[in-house]
Design a protein around this motif. Structure first.
Motif, PDB file in Angstrom:
ATOM      1  N   ALA A  94     -14.679 -35.052  36.286  1.00 47.89           N
ATOM      2  CA  ALA A  94     -14.563 -35.824  35.044  1.00 47.89           C
ATOM      3  C   ALA A  94     -14.991 -35.000  33.840  1.00 47.89           C
ATOM      4  CB  ALA A  94     -15.416 -37.089  35.126  1.00 47.89           C
ATOM      5  N   GLY A  95     -14.200 -35.065  32.800  1.00 46.43           N
ATOM      6  CA  GLY A  95     -14.530 -34.347  31.577  1.00 46.43           C
ATOM      7  C   GLY A  95     -13.692 -34.842  30.420  1.00 46.43           C
ATOM      8  N   ILE A  96     -14.196 -34.652  29.228  1.00 47.13           N
ATOM      9  CA  ILE A  96     -13.482 -35.067  28.027  1.00 47.13           C
ATOM     10  C   ILE A  96     -13.458 -33.909  27.034  1.00 47.13           C
ATOM     11  CG2 ILE A  96     -14.053 -37.511  28.289  1.00 47.13           C
ATOM     12  CD1 ILE A  96     -16.195 -37.116  26.110  1.00 47.13           C
ATOM     13  N   ALA A  97     -12.447 -33.930  26.178  1.00 42.93           N
ATOM     14  CA  ALA A  97     -12.375 -33.004  25.054  1.00 42.93           C
ATOM     15  C   ALA A  97     -12.931 -33.703  23.819  1.00 42.93           C
ATOM     16  CB  ALA A  97     -10.927 -32.583  24.819  1.00 42.93           C
ATOM     17  N   PRO A  98     -13.267 -32.978  22.778  1.00 44.14           N
ATOM     18  CA  PRO A  98     -13.679 -33.642  21.536  1.00 44.14           C
ATOM     19  C   PRO A  98     -12.576 -34.559  21.031  1.00 44.14           C
ATOM     20  CG  PRO A  98     -14.110 -31.275  21.435  1.00 44.14           C
ATOM     21  CD  PRO A  98     -13.280 -31.500  22.656  1.00 44.14           C
ATOM     22  N   ARG A  99     -12.958 -35.676  20.460  1.00 39.23           N
ATOM     23  CA  ARG A  99     -11.965 -36.591  19.899  1.00 39.23           C
ATOM     24  C   ARG A  99     -11.176 -35.926  18.770  1.00 39.23           C
ATOM     25  NH1 ARG A  99     -13.051 -41.987  21.495  1.00 39.23           N
ATOM     26  NH2 ARG A  99     -15.065 -42.177  22.582  1.00 39.23           N
ATOM     27  N   SER A 111     -20.133 -35.982  18.144  1.00 39.43           N
ATOM     28  CA  SER A 111     -19.162 -35.388  19.059  1.00 39.43           C
ATOM     29  C   SER A 111     -19.846 -34.481  20.072  1.00 39.43           C
ATOM     30  CB  SER A 111     -18.116 -34.598  18.272  1.00 39.43           C
ATOM     31  OG  SER A 111     -17.183 -33.990  19.143  1.00 39.43           O
ATOM     32  N   PHE A 112     -20.779 -33.679  19.613  1.00 42.07           N
ATOM     33  CA  PHE A 112     -21.520 -32.779  20.497  1.00 42.07           C
ATOM     34  C   PHE A 112     -22.209 -33.565  21.608  1.00 42.07           C
ATOM     35  CE2 PHE A 112     -24.891 -30.004  21.868  1.00 42.07           C
ATOM     36  CZ  PHE A 112     -24.408 -28.709  21.704  1.00 42.07           C
ATOM     37  N   VAL A 115     -19.590 -35.238  24.153  1.00 44.21           N
ATOM     38  CA  VAL A 115     -18.952 -34.310  25.074  1.00 44.21           C
ATOM     39  C   VAL A 115     -19.950 -33.798  26.107  1.00 44.21           C
ATOM     40  CG1 VAL A 115     -17.841 -32.045  25.258  1.00 44.21           C
ATOM     41  CG2 VAL A 115     -17.119 -33.647  23.475  1.00 44.21           C
ATOM     42  N   LEU A 116     -21.131 -33.417  25.671  1.00 43.09           N
ATOM     43  CA  LEU A 116     -22.109 -32.909  26.633  1.00 43.09           C
ATOM     44  C   LEU A 116     -22.623 -33.992  27.578  1.00 43.09           C
ATOM     45  CD1 LEU A 116     -21.985 -30.389  24.750  1.00 43.09           C
ATOM     46  CD2 LEU A 116     -24.375 -30.010  25.378  1.00 43.09           C
ATOM     47  N   ARG A 117     -22.699 -35.223  27.108  1.00 43.77           N
ATOM     48  CA  ARG A 117     -23.142 -36.308  27.991  1.00 43.77           C
ATOM     49  C   ARG A 117     -22.190 -36.481  29.172  1.00 43.77           C
ATOM     50  NH1 ARG A 117     -23.661 -39.811  24.379  1.00 43.77           N
ATOM     51  NH2 ARG A 117     -21.638 -40.844  24.593  1.00 43.77           N
ATOM     52  N   THR A 118     -20.890 -36.406  28.906  1.00 43.19           N
ATOM     53  CA  THR A 118     -19.903 -36.582  29.975  1.00 43.19           C
ATOM     54  C   THR A 118     -19.710 -35.310  30.788  1.00 43.19           C
ATOM     55  OG1 THR A 118     -18.715 -38.276  28.722  1.00 43.19           O
ATOM     56  CG2 THR A 118     -17.488 -37.140  30.461  1.00 43.19           C
ATOM     57  N   ARG A 164     -13.471 -26.162  19.043  1.00 39.30           N
ATOM     58  CA  ARG A 164     -13.986 -27.150  20.004  1.00 39.30           C
ATOM     59  C   ARG A 164     -15.192 -26.557  20.726  1.00 39.30           C
ATOM     60  NH1 ARG A 164     -10.273 -27.286  25.326  1.00 39.30           N
ATOM     61  NH2 ARG A 164      -9.810 -25.073  25.462  1.00 39.30           N
ATOM     62  N   GLY A 165     -16.156 -26.168  19.909  1.00 39.14           N
ATOM     63  CA  GLY A 165     -17.333 -25.499  20.432  1.00 39.14           C
ATOM     64  C   GLY A 165     -18.118 -26.332  21.418  1.00 39.14           C
ATOM     65  N   GLU A 166     -18.197 -27.635  21.175  1.00 37.64           N
ATOM     66  CA  GLU A 166     -18.968 -28.490  22.078  1.00 37.64           C
ATOM     67  C   GLU A 166     -18.384 -28.500  23.488  1.00 37.64           C
ATOM     68  OE1 GLU A 166     -17.019 -31.493  19.204  1.00 37.64           O
ATOM     69  OE2 GLU A 166     -16.952 -29.324  19.504  1.00 37.64           O
ATOM     70  N   TYR A 167     -17.051 -28.410  23.575  1.00 39.43           N
ATOM     71  CA  TYR A 167     -16.398 -28.362  24.889  1.00 39.43           C
ATOM     72  C   TYR A 167     -16.745 -27.056  25.601  1.00 39.43           C
ATOM     73  CZ  TYR A 167     -12.697 -28.667  28.410  1.00 39.43           C
ATOM     74  OH  TYR A 167     -11.993 -28.723  29.601  1.00 39.43           O
TER      75      TYR A 167
END
Length: 263
Positions: A94-99, A111-112, A115-118, A164-167
């Motif tokens: 499971a993973g998500i990209a920034p909205r 956003s950071f 994304v890191l929570r998931t 998309r640095g957080e990803y």
């Protein structure tokens, strides 16, 4: 307790997770199909698994829950164990990209954190829960070589994308999580591996398809094609089958040679 090995695949309603779930079904495993919100897609994955199943006693159970939520993680594991009476493998997919893709100068804290929570927090603590379940030694693993944990990361673990640095940070962190759990569990009969997909044809990349079609044709990917959920599913299947018996903590690149082009 069922003697059919069981795997929990997070984010299995679509994309790479669906490919993993279907290949596990074809291998003869029961599958807990985790999803966050799209129950219809999860049922579609379950149907595909039933058609691919190798034996009639296998079961395919959609399990709803957000891996980024502590309460949901506990329910995901509890529902999986209630359904099968056992768990032999965990695939953290499971993973998500920034909205919204934004330059580093514009990345928001919201956003950071999302994304890191998931992508990082959730897999670490779900793995912790599963590992503690296994360390209690309620039963022996039904897979060759013992219990298995697979972390699905991304080429973004070591390829910088400043919009998309957080990803990228979440996937780089997850790569280290894989190594940490590999070291901790190696002498406990638990194998841990990281799969690092490249440019994959999924819902997440649909919005940039035209751009990457052109880049791939120009040689961005040496094999000059997109990766598919089936590519990832087959790799997970090989891990679950015990084909990498003397390996743990390592990275399996699934990127058509993308990582080689920098050499």
């Amino acid at each position: 307790m069922s003697t059919v090995p069981a795997v929990l695949v997070t984010g299995a309603s679509r994309g790479l997770g669906r490919g993993i779930a279907v290949e596990a079904a074809a291998q003869g495993l029961s599958v807990a199909i985790n999803y966050a919100s799209n129950a219809t897609a999860a049922e579609e994955t379950a149907d595909l698994c039933r058609h691919a199943a190798a034996r009639p006693e296998q079961r395919f159970v959609p399990v709803r829950g957000d891996v980024g939520s502590p309460d949901d993680r506990a329910r995901i594991l509890a529902q999986t164990l209630d359904a099968f009476g056992r768990l032999d493998a965990l695939v953290n997919n499971a993973g998500i990209a920034p909205r919204v893709r934004a330059d580093l100068t514009q990345t928001s804290e919201a956003s950071f954190e999302e994304v890191l929570r998931t992508n990082l927090h959730g897999p670490f603590f779900l793995t912790q829960a599963v590992a503690n379940h296994w360390l209690a030694q309620p039963y022996a693993a039904a897979l060759p070589g013992g219990f298995k944990i697979v972390f699905v990361t991304s080429i973004s673990a070591d390829t910088a994308s400043v919009n998309r640095g957080e990803y990228c940070i979440s996937k780089a962190g997850l790569a280290m999580v894989s190594q940490l759990w590999a070291v901790r569990l190696a002498d406990q009969g638990v194998q841990v591996l990281e799969l690092r997909p490249g440019i994959m044809a999924t819902d997440m990349t649909a919005a940039v398809k035209d751009r990457y079609d052109r880049l791939i044709a120009e040689g961005l990917v040496p094999q000059r094609r997109w990766g598919t959920p089936e590519d990832v599913g087959r790799a997970v299947r090989a891990v679950l089958a015990g084909h990498f018996a003397f390996t743990t903590g390592d990275v399996i690149h699934l990127d058509g040679g993308f990582h080689l082009r920098r050499l």
